[in-house]
Design an enzyme around this catalytic site. Sequence first.
Site, PDB file in Angstrom:
ATOM      1  N   LYS A   8       9.646   4.582  -1.690  1.00 37.76           N
ATOM      2  CA  LYS A   8      10.179   6.051  -2.060  1.00 37.76           C
ATOM      3  C   LYS A   8      10.555   6.069  -3.610  1.00 37.76           C
ATOM      4  O   LYS A   8      10.971   4.818  -4.057  1.00 37.76           O
ATOM      5  CB  LYS A   8      11.337   6.261  -1.388  1.00 37.76           C
ATOM      6  CG  LYS A   8      12.282   7.577  -2.059  1.00 37.76           C
ATOM      7  CD  LYS A   8      13.352   7.691  -1.110  1.00 37.76           C
ATOM      8  CE  LYS A   8      14.493   8.697  -1.502  1.00 37.76           C
ATOM      9  NZ  LYS A   8      14.957   8.160  -2.660  1.00 37.76           N
ATOM     10  N   LYS A  13      11.480   0.133  -7.420  1.00 39.68           N
ATOM     11  CA  LYS A  13      10.116  -0.619  -7.209  1.00 39.68           C
ATOM     12  C   LYS A  13       9.499  -1.564  -8.305  1.00 39.68           C
ATOM     13  O   LYS A  13       9.421  -2.544  -8.327  1.00 39.68           O
ATOM     14  CB  LYS A  13       8.839   0.237  -6.721  1.00 39.68           C
ATOM     15  CG  LYS A  13       8.948   1.018  -5.452  1.00 39.68           C
ATOM     16  CD  LYS A  13       7.630   1.940  -5.296  1.00 39.68           C
ATOM     17  CE  LYS A  13       7.647   2.906  -6.083  1.00 39.68           C
ATOM     18  NZ  LYS A  13       8.666   3.898  -6.247  1.00 39.68           N
ATOM     19  N   ASP A 126       5.860   7.968  -2.877  1.00 40.61           N
ATOM     20  CA  ASP A 126       5.139   8.263  -1.505  1.00 40.61           C
ATOM     21  C   ASP A 126       3.844   8.240  -1.322  1.00 40.61           C
ATOM     22  O   ASP A 126       3.471   8.574  -2.614  1.00 40.61           O
ATOM     23  CB  ASP A 126       5.863   9.222  -0.736  1.00 40.61           C
ATOM     24  CG  ASP A 126       6.024   9.288   0.684  1.00 40.61           C
ATOM     25  OD1 ASP A 126       5.077   8.580   1.090  1.00 40.61           O
ATOM     26  OD2 ASP A 126       6.212   9.991   1.493  1.00 40.61           O
TER      27      ASP A 126
END
Length: 291
Positions: A8, A13, A126
């Site tokens: 997400k 990330k 996503d």
Amino acid sequence: MKIAVYGKGGIGKSTTSCNISVALARRGQKVLQIGCDPKHDSTFTLTGFLIPTIIDTLQSKDYHYEDIWPEDVIHKGYGGVDCVEAGGPPAGAGCGGYVVGETVKLLKELNAFYEYDIILFDVLGDVVCGGFAAPLNYADYCVIITDNGFDALFAANRITASIREKARTHPLRLAGLVGNRTSKRDLIHKYVEACPMPVIEVLPIIEDIRVSRVKGKTLFEMVGSEPSLNYVCKYYLDIADQILSQPEGIVPKEIPDRELFSLLSDLYLNPIGGGGQKKKNQENLLGFTRI
């Protein structure tokens, strides 16, 4: 080995990817991290600045690949990790997947794509279309970053569906989940019980991880002046060791959206421990974390 990191938007990330890349380099691997986001900030924590993108370089050369040299697009980051930013089309125009394809094409033209032990693709948000799923075409493994919130796990489930679809025609496997900024694990555990998959590591809430992003440094670089952060680096080294063990991985089967919503919301609707627990569960469901 080629690894695609998904999760997400805003889950951490890029910060996680950068620290995993350095951890892999510490284990003796030659590592290239490719940022696959038009924001082109994936490698900021490794380099400390926004490096020129592949798409910008191609445009400046009128797409004459023969006029581009490796040093034009590959930049050295902390710990010896090489860095590339794919970049992307202007907002609202073009396809990010096309840019990823052009990036791989150019790296192959430069004979750079196969010179690394590890290539890590850090992919935006996503998976909502085939373009965003493009890095899965080149990956051996996918790693999904999540937290203990509903939105992150809902996105993880969508990514799981993409992995299953790509695995039909590519040798792709899910290595597992990495929990980030997670003080509790109840929703994560509930999800993996219903949709079996490995949990590689779960990192607790550590403010220094967020601060490292702002500073443009990995935790490994920060530990030089702050030795107390060494314990945080061990989380990333553990992830690196598990990746280097070449796990068998799985081809997961996603949970239907409505079933997943019911599964995760049940923990909030049927709390254990009274009102205080109910409030905490509600925060988890909405994707918030108590600090």
